[in-house]
Design a protein around this motif. Structure first.
Motif, PDB file in Angstrom:
ATOM      1  N   LEU A   1      -1.913  -2.878  11.212  1.00 15.06           N
ATOM      2  CA  LEU A   1      -1.570  -2.941   9.794  1.00 15.06           C
ATOM      3  C   LEU A   1      -1.805  -1.587   9.145  1.00 15.06           C
ATOM      4  N   PHE A   2      -0.758  -1.027   8.552  1.00 13.69           N
ATOM      5  CA  PHE A   2      -0.854   0.258   7.867  1.00 13.69           C
ATOM      6  C   PHE A   2      -1.067   0.051   6.375  1.00 13.69           C
ATOM      7  N   ASP A   3      -2.245   0.443   5.918  1.00 18.46           N
ATOM      8  CA  ASP A   3      -2.638   0.457   4.509  1.00 18.46           C
ATOM      9  C   ASP A   3      -2.221  -0.799   3.744  1.00 18.46           C
ATOM     10  N   PRO A   4      -2.572  -1.969   4.246  1.00 16.32           N
ATOM     11  CA  PRO A   4      -2.193  -3.196   3.532  1.00 16.32           C
ATOM     12  C   PRO A   4      -2.971  -3.337   2.223  1.00 16.32           C
ATOM     13  N   PRO A   5      -2.287  -3.591   1.105  1.00 16.96           N
ATOM     14  CA  PRO A   5      -2.970  -3.795  -0.178  1.00 16.96           C
ATOM     15  C   PRO A   5      -3.501  -5.220  -0.293  1.00 16.96           C
ATOM     16  N   ILE A   6      -4.485  -5.534   0.531  1.00 20.03           N
ATOM     17  CA  ILE A   6      -5.053  -6.882   0.574  1.00 20.03           C
ATOM     18  C   ILE A   6      -5.830  -7.146  -0.713  1.00 20.03           C
ATOM     19  N   TYR A   7      -5.627  -8.311  -1.275  1.00 14.46           N
ATOM     20  CA  TYR A   7      -6.322  -8.621  -2.529  1.00 14.46           C
ATOM     21  C   TYR A   7      -7.797  -8.883  -2.244  1.00 14.46           C
TER      22      TYR A   7
ATOM     23  N   ILE B   1      -6.611  -1.932  11.588  1.00 17.67           N
ATOM     24  CA  ILE B   1      -6.153  -1.420  10.296  1.00 17.67           C
ATOM     25  C   ILE B   1      -6.163   0.105  10.335  1.00 17.67           C
ATOM     26  N   ILE B   2      -5.048   0.696   9.931  1.00 15.14           N
ATOM     27  CA  ILE B   2      -4.919   2.148   9.822  1.00 15.14           C
ATOM     28  C   ILE B   2      -4.608   2.443   8.361  1.00 15.14           C
ATOM     29  N   GLY B   3      -5.547   3.072   7.681  1.00 14.05           N
ATOM     30  CA  GLY B   3      -5.438   3.230   6.247  1.00 14.05           C
ATOM     31  C   GLY B   3      -5.178   4.647   5.799  1.00 14.05           C
ATOM     32  N   ALA B   4      -4.843   4.778   4.529  1.00 16.53           N
ATOM     33  CA  ALA B   4      -4.783   6.080   3.886  1.00 16.53           C
ATOM     34  C   ALA B   4      -6.197   6.629   3.738  1.00 16.53           C
ATOM     35  N   ASP B   5      -6.297   7.890   3.396  1.00 17.13           N
ATOM     36  CA  ASP B   5      -7.591   8.568   3.316  1.00 17.13           C
ATOM     37  C   ASP B   5      -8.297   8.215   2.001  1.00 17.13           C
ATOM     38  N   PRO B   6      -9.422   7.485   2.052  1.00 17.43           N
ATOM     39  CA  PRO B   6     -10.114   7.120   0.808  1.00 17.43           C
ATOM     40  C   PRO B   6     -10.653   8.317   0.039  1.00 17.43           C
ATOM     41  N   GLU B   7     -10.750   9.481   0.689  1.00 17.84           N
ATOM     42  CA  GLU B   7     -11.322  10.657   0.042  1.00 17.84           C
ATOM     43  C   GLU B   7     -10.296  11.494  -0.711  1.00 17.84           C
TER      44      GLU B   7
ATOM     45  N   ILE C   1      -6.126   8.019   8.126  1.00 10.01           N
ATOM     46  CA  ILE C   1      -5.427   9.241   8.504  1.00 10.01           C
ATOM     47  C   ILE C   1      -5.738  10.304   7.454  1.00 10.01           C
ATOM     48  N   PRO C   2      -6.378  11.391   7.847  1.00 12.34           N
ATOM     49  CA  PRO C   2      -6.876  12.374   6.869  1.00 12.34           C
ATOM     50  C   PRO C   2      -5.768  12.978   6.009  1.00 12.34           C
ATOM     51  N   GLY C   3      -6.072  13.065   4.715  1.00 12.66           N
ATOM     52  CA  GLY C   3      -5.175  13.725   3.780  1.00 12.66           C
ATOM     53  C   GLY C   3      -3.970  12.927   3.355  1.00 12.66           C
ATOM     54  N   THR C   4      -3.907  11.632   3.718  1.00 18.16           N
ATOM     55  CA  THR C   4      -2.702  10.852   3.438  1.00 18.16           C
ATOM     56  C   THR C   4      -2.892   9.871   2.291  1.00 18.16           C
ATOM     57  N   THR C   5      -1.757   9.425   1.758  1.00 15.35           N
ATOM     58  CA  THR C   5      -1.708   8.400   0.729  1.00 15.35           C
ATOM     59  C   THR C   5      -1.165   7.107   1.345  1.00 15.35           C
ATOM     60  N   HIS C   6      -0.725   6.212   0.490  1.00 12.38           N
ATOM     61  CA  HIS C   6      -0.172   4.935   0.946  1.00 12.38           C
ATOM     62  C   HIS C   6       1.051   5.113   1.850  1.00 12.38           C
ATOM     63  N   PHE C   7       1.706   6.270   1.763  1.00 13.13           N
ATOM     64  CA  PHE C   7       2.899   6.546   2.568  1.00 13.13           C
ATOM     65  C   PHE C   7       2.548   7.334   3.826  1.00 13.13           C
ATOM     66  N   LEU C   8       1.437   6.994   4.443  1.00 15.82           N
ATOM     67  CA  LEU C   8       0.891   7.771   5.552  1.00 15.82           C
ATOM     68  C   LEU C   8       1.848   7.940   6.720  1.00 15.82           C
ATOM     69  N   GLN C   9       2.669   6.926   7.019  1.00 14.33           N
ATOM     70  CA  GLN C   9       3.594   7.039   8.155  1.00 14.33           C
ATOM     71  C   GLN C   9       4.708   8.047   7.889  1.00 14.33           C
ATOM     72  N   ILE C  10       4.983   8.295   6.629  1.00 17.33           N
ATOM     73  CA  ILE C  10       5.994   9.280   6.243  1.00 17.33           C
ATOM     74  C   ILE C  10       5.372  10.667   6.122  1.00 17.33           C
ATOM     75  N   GLU C  11       4.098  10.720   5.746  1.00 15.62           N
ATOM     76  CA  GLU C  11       3.407  12.004   5.577  1.00 15.62           C
ATOM     77  C   GLU C  11       2.921  12.591   6.892  1.00 15.62           C
ATOM     78  N   GLN C  12       2.346  11.762   7.742  1.00 12.95           N
ATOM     79  CA  GLN C  12       1.780  12.215   9.011  1.00 12.95           C
ATOM     80  C   GLN C  12       2.241  11.305  10.153  1.00 12.95           C
ATOM     81  N   PRO C  13       3.529  11.322  10.465  1.00 15.08           N
ATOM     82  CA  PRO C  13       4.029  10.404  11.498  1.00 15.08           C
ATOM     83  C   PRO C  13       3.390  10.622  12.862  1.00 15.08           C
ATOM     84  N   ALA C  14       3.083  11.868  13.223  1.00 10.34           N
ATOM     85  CA  ALA C  14       2.508  12.128  14.548  1.00 10.34           C
ATOM     86  C   ALA C  14       1.108  11.538  14.658  1.00 10.34           C
TER      87      ALA C  14
END
Length: 297
Positions: A118-124, A229-235, A260-273
């Protein structure tokens, strides 16, 4: 689907390889993630689909555009994939809207996935969690934004330029804005204009109703399906709540997790590798956040 909606399945890659099924986030389309999923094509049997009323799918009645119907779609699609392409185990690789749906599906229909990534799911967040009011505020903001979206464009280039002007999208890979714009619009032959494949009112509805407490509790039970879970960078400064939510639910549910360091919710588009590498680690059962954080971007 059983209610008459049409969802297009697309198969790419190595038909003899392990099967991965992929979908996208709210208002988007899986073709816009091509820089991510094309990395799997040499070794994996990759099945792609758009959520109903998204991407390449023809429009269907608005009243059926809801979480409960998405879950049923996942179950019917799981049968259809085996029926069309042969029966074999499949892992789901899902982002945002499709990731939350995948948890609801796995909870209602156990044993259908070999694993879920799951990539950055906005779970309630559960009741009492400090991130719940933060997520409520963010979802309210996303509803307002969705309802303000233009419905028509003279060309996909105009939507791509709109993406590029948004500060939160500046980390996208070159060409990603154009890919996503083309994937999320369809050409209206009658008017000559380009329209949103997912109407803005339907996009807003999903944000407005993303408040199901059972998703968090299902992960903490836990599910009988392995979940990573693979999330965006909380920092990251001004990060969306989903990054912190992913970290929090993974810790509470004791799930494999990395960001994934330095990424937002669109991590697969920002850092695909890096997202590709993290997916391979999750599939192998060896997902480790510190190893990814130590890499040079």
């Amino acid at each position: 689907m059983s209610d008459g909606a049409v969802i297009h399945l697309r198969r790419h890659g190595n038909a003899a390889g392990p099967r991965l099924v992929m979908s996208h986030g709210n208002g988007l389309a899986i073709q816009g993630y091509v820089s991510f999923w094309r990395q799997f094509l040499d070794e994996y049997d990759v099945i792609l689909f758009d959520i109903r009323n998204h991407g390449e799918n023809p429009p269907h009645e608005a009243s059926a555009h809801n979480w409960q119907r998405f879950v049923l779609d996942f179950e019917e699609l799981r049968d259809a994939i085996d029926g069309q392409f042969g029966v074999k185990p499949a892992s789901g690789v899902f982002h945002s809207l499709s990731a939350v749906t995948a948890v609801l599906h796995a909870d209602r229909f156990p044993g259908r996935w070999d694993s879920l990534i799951l990539f950055d799911p906005p779970i309630y967040p559960r009741n009492g969690h400090p991130l719940q009011p933060v997520e409520d505020e963010h979802m309210d903001d996303m509803v307002r934004r969705a309802k303000r979206r233009p419905t028509h464009y003279d060309s996909p280039t105009l939507l791509a330029e709109q993406f590029k002007r948004r500060p939160e999208f500046r980390g996208w890979m070159p060409g990603a804005a154009e890919q996503l714009a083309e994937a999320t619009l369809h050409h209206d032959e009658r008017t000559g204009s380009w329209e949103l494949s997912c109407p803005r009112e339907l996009e807003a509805r999903i944000y407005q109703t993303n408040n199901d407490l059972t998703v968090w509790t299902a992960l903490c039970r836990p599910l009988d399906t392995p979940v990573s879970i693979i999330g965006a960078d909380p920092e990251v400064e001004n990060q969306l709540p989903s990054a912190g939510i992913c970290e929090a639910v993974a810790e509470e549910a004791r799930l494999p997790y990395c960001s994934i360091p330095g990424t937002t919710h669109f991590l697969q588009i920002e850092q695909p590798a890096l997202c590709y590498e993290a997916t391979l680690e999750a599939l192998a059962g060896s997902l480790q956040c510190p190893e990814l954080r130590s890499k040079n971007l």
